[in-house]
Design an enzyme around this catalytic site. Structure first.
Site, PDB file in Angstrom:
ATOM      1  N   GLY A 170       0.883  -1.240   0.175  1.00 50.66           N
ATOM      2  CA  GLY A 170      -0.081   0.202   0.084  1.00 50.66           C
ATOM      3  C   GLY A 170       0.932   1.272   0.029  1.00 50.66           C
ATOM      4  O   GLY A 170       1.938   1.157   0.287  1.00 50.66           O
ATOM      5  N   CYS A 171       0.320   2.532  -0.367  1.00 55.07           N
ATOM      6  CA  CYS A 171       1.193   3.540  -0.719  1.00 55.07           C
ATOM      7  C   CYS A 171       1.788   3.943   0.650  1.00 55.07           C
ATOM      8  O   CYS A 171       2.696   4.327   0.893  1.00 55.07           O
ATOM      9  CB  CYS A 171       0.334   4.572  -1.485  1.00 55.07           C
ATOM     10  SG  CYS A 171      -1.291   5.091  -0.681  1.00 55.07           S
TER      11      CYS A 171
END
Length: 307
Positions: A113-114
């Site tokens: 995930g970012c």
């Protein structure tokens, strides 16, 4: 020549992956006509005829797409949240824990995930080197550009008559139930999920993740942290930089358009600030996915990436 299929190529991450791959001459893209883009049989056929599949879908749709796989040759890179803490999947952050061989030999890869990417890059080396304890209580805030919210949020921010509330940074994840918290805890190996404060602001792309430490929680010094980062990140797209600020400021947009990640350490021996800067669409999404594809293909991991 590898056959590549992007399931969900109309979304922000899928479009960015498509743009990157369309310029390469070492892969062949499998494309579905617009009228078959959501057709289950067409998607299943494309998945099973590909060497590598990118899933750029919501969680439920990604789980469904995995169920279409009926062979043992196709590798899947899932950019959704669905499989990131699933032990049957390889977490696709090669620089953390030196996962290169695991990724190269895996058929199921969960793209990070970012927001989680920056937190994991900052904390994992400190846990592994016992500079901080597993039971530490951490807080983290993360600034991101609005492209991280996908097409709907992009349209809201780029509308000619947008709400004035969008002109200032907006904190979200207020219930402390953000979807990245699980992987932030599981991948770093900490006992407690961090208090996490994500903030979206009026710029297109870029990300700045910050974790704070106090002296009482650290088995060492600020210089020890810097040395660990320097020795830990010697390959790949994560690198440590000292004195990385811009005249006393630190812009979250500094790495917009790039696929690498910069780690920095600020503060003093009493109160320490750890920062990771990168592009939420680059090392935080599509750039990381392409890096994982490169490793699967056995080519230079940075092929087609900006760093």
């Amino acid at each position: 020549m590898k056959n590549i299929f992007i399931d969900g190529s109309a979304g922000t991450t899928g479009l960015r992956i498509y743009d990157r791959l369309s310029e390469r001459n070492d892969i062949s893209l499998i494309k579905l006509p617009e009228n078959l883009r959501k057709d289950q049989k067409a998607r299943a056929d494309a998945i099973n005829s590909a060497d590598i599949v990118f899933l750029c879908l919501p969680d439920a749709a990604a789980i469904e797409a995995v169920s279409f796989l009926k062979n043992d040759k196709t590798a899947i890179i899932d950019t959704s949240t669905a499989h990131r803490v699933n032990s049957d999947w390889t977490y696709g952050f090669p620089e953390v824990g030196n996962r290169y061989d695991r990724i190269a030999n895996s058929k199921l890869i969960a793209n990070p995930g970012c927001h989680a990417s920056g937190f994991i890059a900052l904390i994992t080396p400190l846990i592994e080197n016992k500079l901080i304890s597993h039971d530490i209580a951490l807080s983290c805030f993360s600034l991101t550009g609005y492209s991280g919210g996908g097409k709907q949020m992009i349209a809201e921010y780029e509308c000619d008559e947008k709400s004035p509330l969008l002109c200032a940074p907006r904190q979200y994840g207020l219930t402390q139930q953000h979807k990245h918290l699980n992987e932030m805890q599981v991948i770093t190996g900490i006992d407690l999920a961090p208090a996490f404060c994500p903030i979206v602001a009026d710029f297109y792309s870029g990300m700045e993740v910050t974790v704070t430490l106090f002296k009482k929680d650290l088995k060492g010094s600020i210089d020890n942290i810097k040395e660990i980062y320097k020795s830990y990140y010697t390959k790949g797209l994560v690198h440590f930089e000292d004195n990385a600020d811009e005249g006393g400021f630190l812009s979250a947009a500094a790495y917009s358009g790039r696929d690498d990640m910069q780690l920095s350490v600020f503060g003093n021996d009493d109160r320490i600030i750890l920062t990771a800067r990168y592009d939420n669409l680059g090392k935080g999404a599509s750039g990381a996915a392409v890096q994982n594809m490169n490793i699967l293909m056995g080519v230079d991991e940075k092929t087609g990436l900006v760093y």
